[in-house]
Design an enzyme around this catalytic site. Structure first.
Site, PDB file in Angstrom:
ATOM      1  N   PHE A 140     -30.144  -5.483 -21.539  1.00  0.00           N
ATOM      2  CA  PHE A 140     -30.769  -6.783 -21.288  1.00  0.00           C
ATOM      3  C   PHE A 140     -30.258  -7.312 -19.958  1.00  0.00           C
ATOM      4  O   PHE A 140     -29.053  -7.457 -19.767  1.00  0.00           O
ATOM      5  CB  PHE A 140     -30.465  -7.796 -22.399  1.00  0.00           C
ATOM      6  CG  PHE A 140     -31.148  -9.113 -22.171  1.00  0.00           C
ATOM      7  CD1 PHE A 140     -32.469  -9.306 -22.563  1.00  0.00           C
ATOM      8  CD2 PHE A 140     -30.492 -10.144 -21.517  1.00  0.00           C
ATOM      9  CE1 PHE A 140     -33.119 -10.512 -22.320  1.00  0.00           C
ATOM     10  CE2 PHE A 140     -31.138 -11.350 -21.260  1.00  0.00           C
ATOM     11  CZ  PHE A 140     -32.445 -11.535 -21.674  1.00  0.00           C
ATOM     12  N   ASP A 177     -23.659  -5.226 -14.967  1.00  0.00           N
ATOM     13  CA  ASP A 177     -24.105  -6.558 -15.372  1.00  0.00           C
ATOM     14  C   ASP A 177     -23.023  -7.130 -16.277  1.00  0.00           C
ATOM     15  O   ASP A 177     -22.908  -6.762 -17.436  1.00  0.00           O
ATOM     16  CB  ASP A 177     -25.452  -6.454 -16.093  1.00  0.00           C
ATOM     17  CG  ASP A 177     -25.962  -7.811 -16.579  1.00  0.00           C
ATOM     18  OD1 ASP A 177     -25.158  -8.764 -16.647  1.00  0.00           O
ATOM     19  OD2 ASP A 177     -27.159  -7.897 -16.918  1.00  0.00           O
ATOM     20  N   LYS A 212     -23.146 -16.696 -17.255  1.00  0.00           N
ATOM     21  CA  LYS A 212     -22.770 -17.391 -18.505  1.00  0.00           C
ATOM     22  C   LYS A 212     -21.512 -18.272 -18.452  1.00  0.00           C
ATOM     23  O   LYS A 212     -21.631 -19.473 -18.321  1.00  0.00           O
ATOM     24  CB  LYS A 212     -22.726 -16.380 -19.642  1.00  0.00           C
ATOM     25  CG  LYS A 212     -24.143 -15.893 -19.981  1.00  0.00           C
ATOM     26  CD  LYS A 212     -24.232 -15.245 -21.320  1.00  0.00           C
ATOM     27  CE  LYS A 212     -25.666 -15.157 -21.805  1.00  0.00           C
ATOM     28  NZ  LYS A 212     -26.408 -13.962 -21.395  1.00  0.00           N
TER      29      LYS A 212
HETATM   30  C1  LIG Z   1     -27.710 -13.660 -20.703  1.00  0.00           C
HETATM   31  C2  LIG Z   1     -27.766 -12.406 -19.916  1.00  0.00           C
HETATM   32  C3  LIG Z   1     -28.579 -12.291 -18.785  1.00  0.00           C
HETATM   33  C4  LIG Z   1     -29.539 -13.369 -18.369  1.00  0.00           C
HETATM   34  O1  LIG Z   1     -28.911 -14.555 -17.999  1.00  0.00           O
HETATM   35  P1  LIG Z   1     -29.786 -15.880 -17.782  1.00  0.00           P
HETATM   36  O2  LIG Z   1     -28.789 -16.871 -17.261  1.00  0.00           O
HETATM   37  O3  LIG Z   1     -30.371 -16.261 -19.112  1.00  0.00           O
HETATM   38  O4  LIG Z   1     -30.838 -15.556 -16.803  1.00  0.00           O
HETATM   39  C5  LIG Z   1     -28.514 -11.123 -18.065  1.00  0.00           C
HETATM   40  N1  LIG Z   1     -27.709 -10.113 -18.416  1.00  0.00           N
HETATM   41  C6  LIG Z   1     -26.914 -10.187 -19.499  1.00  0.00           C
HETATM   42  C7  LIG Z   1     -26.030  -9.051 -19.853  1.00  0.00           C
HETATM   43  C8  LIG Z   1     -26.921 -11.332 -20.295  1.00  0.00           C
HETATM   44  O5  LIG Z   1     -26.155 -11.390 -21.390  1.00  0.00           O
END
Ligand SMILES: *Cc1c(COP(=O)(O)O)cnc(C)c1O
Length: 399
Positions: free
Chosen positions: A138, A223, A252
């Protein structure tokens, strides 16, 4: 307004894109939140790994009050000191020396993808554009991040997707080696897949990915939007894996509860972002970077990264006991620190609803993996309480 009125009004005026719990939150303090009817809950979701210091941490609140009187916005046409100090803090912790600031996780991944592609085209081969990502990954909801995300359920009916992405099964070294070729510009992976079900990357896979990217001269991107800033019991998820990536994305927990994202890149890869090649109007503004720096300093001063590791070990022990008590319903806990997943053989929705009824917020992924994301400073008493509630909730969901 009470909960019922808020939900009615929300149904009338909000797009229906969220599957929300029947709960309206009005106040938070530490690990506790209050709903519009005055009921109190233990928060083991933390706004999905955002509120790592707990709600309304006094040092974050003080930084917000101070920063608001100094300057809110000034544009990246100029330098601002808090942005640079935040960059230095993150560079010292990550050993990746250059920061680009934006406003969310998806946006950070967009920046990482653009930087890696531009680097590969400019400095390796103009034929290189493809980004390899993992199945069940994701990376966010914007069009580029959505194309990077290895889950068709998020992509359906949003096509045509941005081209140039290819997905491989996580932790399969030979599949990764076979996918990398003369068109590959980067490999993008989560150290622990969060939204995909709390699936950790193996050390062996991380090291193979590192070697393959080094050999091709292309970027290994992690990520760390969910795993970064202490969540897993280390400052960054990559520290568990014995490799250093070339670029990481963060968001986050970075702002102590407020929106901010960034990428950290090695000097070598960062040079592909020459003046004018990428930008964000709000990115790294003086207000948010002051607050983020205060949040990171509080995490450091209070030893919260180590505390997250200790809390994670304690929770893992408790959840393992639960799995023993309910062997047909609860599987083996996985993850690290305060990012834990528990596979379920019963409806996760039922467990979460029963937990909510008893005063505990927990998250469920795809109705089958319970995800626990307490603040890094969660207390032993709070963990005991959450484990007791979970026990009762699982017991109820079984009947
Ligand atoms: C939450 C998340 C995103 C997206 O972040 P947003 O601030 O909602 O755009 C991308 N990568 C990972 C691994 C995430 O947990």
């Amino acid at each position: 307004m009470d909960t019922k009125e808020i939900i009615e009004l929300g149904t009338e005026f909000l797009t229906p894109n969220y599957g929300r719990m029947p709960l309206a939150l009005v106040k938070g303090q530490g690990t506790r939140v209050w709903d519009a009817d005055g009921k109190v809950y233990l928060d083991f979701v933390s706004g999905i790994a955002v509120n790592s210091l707990g709600h309304c941490h006094p040092k974050v609140v003080a930084a917000i009050q101070e920063a608001a009187t100094q300057m809110l916005h000034c544009s990246n046409l100029y330098y601002n000191q808090p942005q640079i100090e935040l960059a230095r803090f993150l560079a010292q912790k990550s050993s990746l020396n250059k920061a680009f600031f934006c406003n969310s996780g998806a946006e950070a991944n967009e920046a990482a993808i653009k930087l890696a592609r531009r680097y590969a085209r400019l400095f390796v081969s103009s034929e290189r554009y493809e980004i390899i990502t993992a199945e069940h990954s994701f990376h966010g909801r914007t069009m580029g991040a959505l194309a990077a995300t290895g889950q068709t359920k998020y992509q359906q009916y949003f096509d045509p997707l941005v081209p140039g992405f290819r997905y491989v099964p996580l932790n399969d070294v030979s599949a990764l080696a076979a996918a990398i070729g003369p068109h590959t510009a980067a490999v993008l992976l989560e150290p622990i897949q969060g939204e995909g079900g709390v699936n950790p990357m193996t050390q062996e896979y991380a090291q193979a990915a590192r070697e393959l990217c080094t050999k091709e001269g292309i970027a290994l991107i992690f990520d760390e939007v969910q795993t970064g800033i202490g969540r897993t019991g280390k400052w960054f998820g990559f520290e568990h894996l014995g490799v250093v990536p070339d670029i990481i994305s963060l968001a986050k927990a970075l702002g102590g509860g407020l929106p901010i994202g960034c990428i950290m890149a090695s000097d070598r890869f960062a040079q592909a972002f020459t003046p004018g090649t990428h930008a964000s109007t709000f990115g790294g503004g003086p207000f948010i970077t002051r607050v983020a720096l205060a949040a990171l300093r509080a995490i450091e001063e209070e030893g919260l990264v180590d505390k997250a590791a200790v809390a994670g070990a304690y929770l893992t022990q408790g959840l393992t006991e639960l799995a023993k008590r309910y062997p047909t319903a609860v599987g083996a806990v996985r993850g690290a620190g305060c990012l834990l997943g528990v596979p379920l053989n019963i409806s996760g929705g039922k467990v979460a609803a029963a937990a909510l009824e008893r005063g505990l917020l927990v998250n469920v992924i795809g109705d089958k993996v319970l995800r626990l994301l307490p603040p890094l400073n969660v207390s032993k008493a709070e963990m005991d309480e959450a484990l007791q509630i979970l026990d009762a909730a699982i017991s109820e969901a079984l009947t």
